[in-house]
Design a protein around this motif. Structure first.
Motif, PDB file in Angstrom:
ATOM      1  N   ALA A 133    -101.153  -2.723 -43.308  1.00 21.33           N
ATOM      2  CA  ALA A 133    -101.665  -2.646 -41.938  1.00 21.33           C
ATOM      3  C   ALA A 133    -102.695  -1.525 -41.805  1.00 21.33           C
ATOM      4  CB  ALA A 133    -100.512  -2.421 -40.968  1.00 21.33           C
ATOM      5  N   HIS A 134    -103.697  -1.774 -40.980  1.00 19.66           N
ATOM      6  CA  HIS A 134    -104.764  -0.794 -40.763  1.00 19.66           C
ATOM      7  C   HIS A 134    -104.572   0.004 -39.477  1.00 19.66           C
ATOM      8  CE1 HIS A 134    -107.939  -2.857 -43.566  1.00 19.66           C
ATOM      9  NE2 HIS A 134    -106.862  -2.419 -44.214  1.00 19.66           N
ATOM     10  N   SER A 135    -103.596  -0.368 -38.670  1.00 17.96           N
ATOM     11  CA  SER A 135    -103.382   0.340 -37.414  1.00 17.96           C
ATOM     12  C   SER A 135    -101.940   0.138 -36.958  1.00 17.96           C
ATOM     13  CB  SER A 135    -104.346  -0.167 -36.328  1.00 17.96           C
ATOM     14  OG  SER A 135    -104.049  -1.510 -36.005  1.00 17.96           O
ATOM     15  N   ASP A 136    -101.516   0.992 -36.036  1.00 17.24           N
ATOM     16  CA  ASP A 136    -100.173   0.857 -35.457  1.00 17.24           C
ATOM     17  C   ASP A 136    -100.049  -0.444 -34.673  1.00 17.24           C
ATOM     18  OD1 ASP A 136     -99.577   3.306 -36.532  1.00 17.24           O
ATOM     19  OD2 ASP A 136     -99.836   4.428 -34.662  1.00 17.24           O
ATOM     20  N   GLN A 137    -101.164  -0.864 -34.062  1.00 13.07           N
ATOM     21  CA  GLN A 137    -101.125  -2.102 -33.275  1.00 13.07           C
ATOM     22  C   GLN A 137    -100.816  -3.316 -34.152  1.00 13.07           C
ATOM     23  OE1 GLN A 137    -103.405   0.224 -33.030  1.00 13.07           O
ATOM     24  NE2 GLN A 137    -103.536   0.860 -30.876  1.00 13.07           N
ATOM     25  N   GLU A 138    -101.301  -3.313 -35.371  1.00 10.37           N
ATOM     26  CA  GLU A 138    -101.003  -4.424 -36.276  1.00 10.37           C
ATOM     27  C   GLU A 138     -99.522  -4.456 -36.625  1.00 10.37           C
ATOM     28  OE1 GLU A 138    -105.358  -4.793 -38.511  1.00 10.37           O
ATOM     29  OE2 GLU A 138    -103.569  -4.280 -39.672  1.00 10.37           O
ATOM     30  N   ILE A 139     -98.938  -3.281 -36.856  1.00 15.79           N
ATOM     31  CA  ILE A 139     -97.502  -3.221 -37.139  1.00 15.79           C
ATOM     32  C   ILE A 139     -96.702  -3.681 -35.927  1.00 15.79           C
ATOM     33  CG2 ILE A 139     -95.581  -1.689 -37.725  1.00 15.79           C
ATOM     34  CD1 ILE A 139     -97.578   0.066 -39.237  1.00 15.79           C
ATOM     35  N   LEU A 140     -97.129  -3.282 -34.736  1.00 20.43           N
ATOM     36  CA  LEU A 140     -96.442  -3.715 -33.515  1.00 20.43           C
ATOM     37  C   LEU A 140     -96.545  -5.227 -33.331  1.00 20.43           C
ATOM     38  CD1 LEU A 140     -97.438  -0.883 -30.998  1.00 20.43           C
ATOM     39  CD2 LEU A 140     -95.226  -1.245 -32.119  1.00 20.43           C
ATOM     40  N   GLY A 141     -97.684  -5.797 -33.719  1.00 18.24           N
ATOM     41  CA  GLY A 141     -97.825  -7.249 -33.644  1.00 18.24           C
ATOM     42  C   GLY A 141     -96.826  -7.950 -34.544  1.00 18.24           C
ATOM     43  N   VAL A 142     -96.648  -7.432 -35.760  1.00 15.96           N
ATOM     44  CA  VAL A 142     -95.663  -8.011 -36.688  1.00 15.96           C
ATOM     45  C   VAL A 142     -94.260  -7.857 -36.126  1.00 15.96           C
ATOM     46  CG1 VAL A 142     -94.628  -7.797 -38.979  1.00 15.96           C
ATOM     47  CG2 VAL A 142     -97.111  -7.651 -38.713  1.00 15.96           C
ATOM     48  N   LEU A 143     -93.940  -6.680 -35.592  1.00 14.61           N
ATOM     49  CA  LEU A 143     -92.601  -6.462 -35.029  1.00 14.61           C
ATOM     50  C   LEU A 143     -92.356  -7.355 -33.816  1.00 14.61           C
ATOM     51  CD1 LEU A 143     -92.320  -2.570 -35.318  1.00 14.61           C
ATOM     52  CD2 LEU A 143     -91.128  -4.290 -36.688  1.00 14.61           C
ATOM     53  N   ALA A 144     -93.399  -7.606 -33.022  1.00 16.69           N
ATOM     54  CA  ALA A 144     -93.260  -8.514 -31.887  1.00 16.69           C
ATOM     55  C   ALA A 144     -92.971  -9.929 -32.380  1.00 16.69           C
ATOM     56  CB  ALA A 144     -94.538  -8.486 -31.040  1.00 16.69           C
ATOM     57  N   ALA A 189     -92.477 -17.956 -32.578  1.00 16.55           N
ATOM     58  CA  ALA A 189     -92.474 -16.500 -32.730  1.00 16.55           C
ATOM     59  C   ALA A 189     -93.860 -15.927 -32.454  1.00 16.55           C
ATOM     60  CB  ALA A 189     -92.003 -16.120 -34.132  1.00 16.55           C
ATOM     61  N   ASP A 190     -94.906 -16.623 -32.881  1.00 18.90           N
ATOM     62  CA  ASP A 190     -96.265 -16.162 -32.609  1.00 18.90           C
ATOM     63  C   ASP A 190     -96.548 -16.132 -31.109  1.00 18.90           C
ATOM     64  OD1 ASP A 190     -96.859 -15.764 -35.262  1.00 18.90           O
ATOM     65  OD2 ASP A 190     -97.903 -17.673 -35.530  1.00 18.90           O
ATOM     66  N   LEU A 191     -96.162 -17.186 -30.400  1.00 17.61           N
ATOM     67  CA  LEU A 191     -96.393 -17.234 -28.955  1.00 17.61           C
ATOM     68  C   LEU A 191     -95.619 -16.121 -28.239  1.00 17.61           C
ATOM     69  CD1 LEU A 191     -96.367 -21.077 -28.226  1.00 17.61           C
ATOM     70  CD2 LEU A 191     -98.303 -19.508 -28.064  1.00 17.61           C
ATOM     71  N   TYR A 192     -94.402 -15.872 -28.710  1.00 16.80           N
ATOM     72  CA  TYR A 192     -93.633 -14.764 -28.128  1.00 16.80           C
ATOM     73  C   TYR A 192     -94.380 -13.451 -28.331  1.00 16.80           C
ATOM     74  CZ  TYR A 192     -89.759 -11.575 -27.173  1.00 16.80           C
ATOM     75  OH  TYR A 192     -88.964 -10.581 -26.659  1.00 16.80           O
ATOM     76  N   ALA A 193     -94.874 -13.231 -29.559  1.00 19.64           N
ATOM     77  CA  ALA A 193     -95.585 -11.992 -29.867  1.00 19.64           C
ATOM     78  C   ALA A 193     -96.862 -11.877 -29.054  1.00 19.64           C
ATOM     79  CB  ALA A 193     -95.894 -11.939 -31.365  1.00 19.64           C
ATOM     80  N   VAL A 244    -104.617  -8.821 -28.988  1.00 19.47           N
ATOM     81  CA  VAL A 244    -103.988  -9.744 -29.943  1.00 19.47           C
ATOM     82  C   VAL A 244    -104.828  -9.900 -31.203  1.00 19.47           C
ATOM     83  CG1 VAL A 244    -102.770 -11.001 -28.133  1.00 19.47           C
ATOM     84  CG2 VAL A 244    -105.053 -11.763 -28.841  1.00 19.47           C
ATOM     85  N   SER A 245    -106.075  -9.455 -31.154  1.00 23.29           N
ATOM     86  CA  SER A 245    -106.918  -9.543 -32.345  1.00 23.29           C
ATOM     87  C   SER A 245    -106.329  -8.726 -33.492  1.00 23.29           C
ATOM     88  CB  SER A 245    -108.332  -9.057 -32.035  1.00 23.29           C
ATOM     89  OG  SER A 245    -108.315  -7.709 -31.580  1.00 23.29           O
ATOM     90  N   HIS A 246    -105.559  -7.703 -33.181  1.00 21.52           N
ATOM     91  CA  HIS A 246    -104.911  -6.906 -34.226  1.00 21.52           C
ATOM     92  C   HIS A 246    -103.964  -7.785 -35.051  1.00 21.52           C
ATOM     93  CE1 HIS A 246    -106.498  -3.095 -32.869  1.00 21.52           C
ATOM     94  NE2 HIS A 246    -106.057  -3.314 -31.637  1.00 21.52           N
ATOM     95  N   PHE A 247    -103.238  -8.650 -34.356  1.00 21.63           N
ATOM     96  CA  PHE A 247    -102.297  -9.539 -35.038  1.00 21.63           C
ATOM     97  C   PHE A 247    -103.047 -10.541 -35.904  1.00 21.63           C
ATOM     98  CE2 PHE A 247     -99.018 -13.109 -34.675  1.00 21.63           C
ATOM     99  CZ  PHE A 247     -98.213 -12.580 -35.676  1.00 21.63           C
ATOM    100  N   ALA A 248    -104.135 -11.097 -35.378  1.00 20.39           N
ATOM    101  CA  ALA A 248    -104.936 -12.052 -36.150  1.00 20.39           C
ATOM    102  C   ALA A 248    -105.547 -11.382 -37.376  1.00 20.39           C
ATOM    103  CB  ALA A 248    -106.028 -12.656 -35.271  1.00 20.39           C
ATOM    104  N   ASN A 249    -106.048 -10.163 -37.196  1.00 19.46           N
ATOM    105  CA  ASN A 249    -106.644  -9.447 -38.331  1.00 19.46           C
ATOM    106  C   ASN A 249    -105.619  -9.210 -39.437  1.00 19.46           C
ATOM    107  OD1 ASN A 249    -109.038  -9.328 -36.907  1.00 19.46           O
ATOM    108  ND2 ASN A 249    -108.643  -7.271 -36.099  1.00 19.46           N
ATOM    109  N   PHE A 250    -104.398  -8.857 -39.030  1.00 16.19           N
ATOM    110  CA  PHE A 250    -103.371  -8.612 -40.030  1.00 16.19           C
ATOM    111  C   PHE A 250    -102.996  -9.906 -40.754  1.00 16.19           C
ATOM    112  CE2 PHE A 250     -99.004  -8.317 -41.491  1.00 16.19           C
ATOM    113  CZ  PHE A 250     -99.053  -7.159 -42.249  1.00 16.19           C
ATOM    114  N   LEU A 251    -102.847 -11.003 -40.009  1.00 17.20           N
ATOM    115  CA  LEU A 251    -102.537 -12.292 -40.637  1.00 17.20           C
ATOM    116  C   LEU A 251    -103.621 -12.685 -41.635  1.00 17.20           C
ATOM    117  CD1 LEU A 251    -101.182 -14.455 -37.653  1.00 17.20           C
ATOM    118  CD2 LEU A 251     -99.877 -13.546 -39.575  1.00 17.20           C
ATOM    119  N   GLN A 252    -104.878 -12.466 -41.269  1.00 18.45           N
ATOM    120  CA  GLN A 252    -105.988 -12.804 -42.160  1.00 18.45           C
ATOM    121  C   GLN A 252    -105.941 -11.962 -43.428  1.00 18.45           C
ATOM    122  OE1 GLN A 252    -108.545 -15.345 -41.568  1.00 18.45           O
ATOM    123  NE2 GLN A 252    -108.431 -14.943 -43.770  1.00 18.45           N
TER     124      GLN A 252
END
Length: 383
Positions: free
Chosen positions: A211-222, A278-282, A293-301
């Protein structure tokens, strides 16, 4: 009409078949004469008989109470007063019907498909939400122990970093339903996070480092929080258990049925339906908490790119090993060509089962959600 018919008779003493004749003595009893000159006789009541056989090319068979056996050479005669004779004849006639055989085959295949596609998942969903909390904890504790002992190693992250992630999770993602966070080195899991039925999320060092940021980690946890809320891991395990029960019904092999449940919950990939939920919940949670939400997409990519690179390296390594093996087996060119073809087919199958299309769909779903966010944000200004 003659009330005597030739049959094959086993007297229950020796296994040798003997020529015999059966004749009616009364509506309740028959007489059997057997032996080379039909010199032996036995009497049997219909109540002492069991009718079997007549499957495929087999003819009707009567089992008798003294271990003797009568094998008819054709249909039972009309005068033979066995109670379910007419019903049995109807069944045997149907069993020989090609159209019924085809219909039965189609029905069994369709029923099996429906059971696997809809029946088992529906039952798993129902059971997952009916299980009490103590049962969830027991199952989850078993899975947690399995993951900690067999799939991961102790984490090497700094305690301060762990505490920071936990604090952000509790303040942003938990929403009154906090899970227990466990940090582990991925080992067999790699860059991953796993939600367990005992309200536990295991997150690996490799994922955090990716992960490149805390927001990406939070997206995964969500996303994992969504799995917990929907009880996806339990549903996944119950579905695998249902498949195992179906397998047992077919093969009779019940070895390691319950002991395979922890591995089934962790080892099997979630279905696209579960991942989408799970993605929709996050995404909805991140939207409420004002996290892009772009943080989550960036991490998935990024995760998808890394998996693709690893699979490409493994594929090249396999091909190199195969080429080296082929060079050592030049004396058997036919065998080498066959193995090469089999490997190519195997790789095609692996490509067909790859999760990349599903991951790309998930990334696109996040991008679409982001566009909807931006569109909603612009509406008041346009008005």
């Amino acid at each position: 009409m003659s009330q005597t018919i030739d049959v094959i008779f086993y007297d229950g003493v020796v296994s040798k078949p003997q020529h015999a004749q059966v004749s009616a003595l009364s509506p309740l009893e028959v007489l059997i004469r057997y032996g080379e000159q039909l010199q032996h006789q036995r009497r049997y009541l219909y109540d002492d008989m069991v009718l079997i056989g007549a499957l495929g090319q087999l003819h009707p068979v009567i089992e008798l109470n003294d271990d003797a056996r009568i094998e008819f050479q054709g249909p039972l005669p009309e005068w033979f007063n066995y109670g379910t004779k007419n019903v049995q004849h109807s069944v045997w006639k149907l069993e020989r019907s090609p159209s019924l055989i085809i219909f039965s085959l189609v029905f069994v295949v369709a029923f099996g498909f429906a059971l696997i596609k809809w029946g088992i998942p529906a039952a798993s969903h129902y059971v997952a939400f009916k299980l009490p909390a103590n049962t969830l904890n027991k199952i989850g504790d078993q899975v947690e122990e399995y993951v900690l002992d067999n799939m991961t190693k102790p984490s090497h992250l700094a305690q301060g970093q762990k505490d920071q992630i936990k604090a952000q999770y509790l303040s942003t993602i938990a929403e009154g339903r906090p899970a227990k966070l466990i940090f582990r080195e991925g080992d067999h899991l790699g860059a991953n996070a796993v939600a367990l039925p005992n309200n536990t999320i295991i997150i690996t060092d490799e994922l955090i480092e990716l992960a490149h940021s805390d927001q990406e980690i939070l997206g995964v946890l969500a996303h994992e929080q969504g799995h917990l809320v929907e009880r996806h891991s339990l549903q996944q395990g119950l579905s695998s258990l249902g498949m195992s029960v179906l397998y047992i019904a077919i093969t009779g092999d019940s070895s390691d049925l319950l002991s395979s449940l922890p591995a089934a919950m962790v080892g099997a990939n979630y279905s696209r339906k579960f991942e989408k939920q799970a993605d929709l919940y996050a995404l909805n949670l991140m939207d409420r908490k004002h996290i892009e939400v772009s943080h989550f997409a960036n991490f998935l990519q990024r995760l998808n790119d890394e998996v693709t690179a690893e699979e490409k390296a493994d594929k090249e390594k396999t091909e190199d090993s195969k080429q080296k093996s082929d060079q050592d087996k030049k004396s058997d060119q036919t065998g080498s060509q066959k193995e090469q073809t089999e490997q190519h087919v195997s790789l095609d199958v692996l490509d067909a089962l790859s999760s990349h299309p599903a991951t790309e769909e998930r990334i696109q779903m996040v991008r679409d959600f982001e566009k909807q966010q931006q569109s909603r944000a612009l509406q008041p200004k346009q008005q």
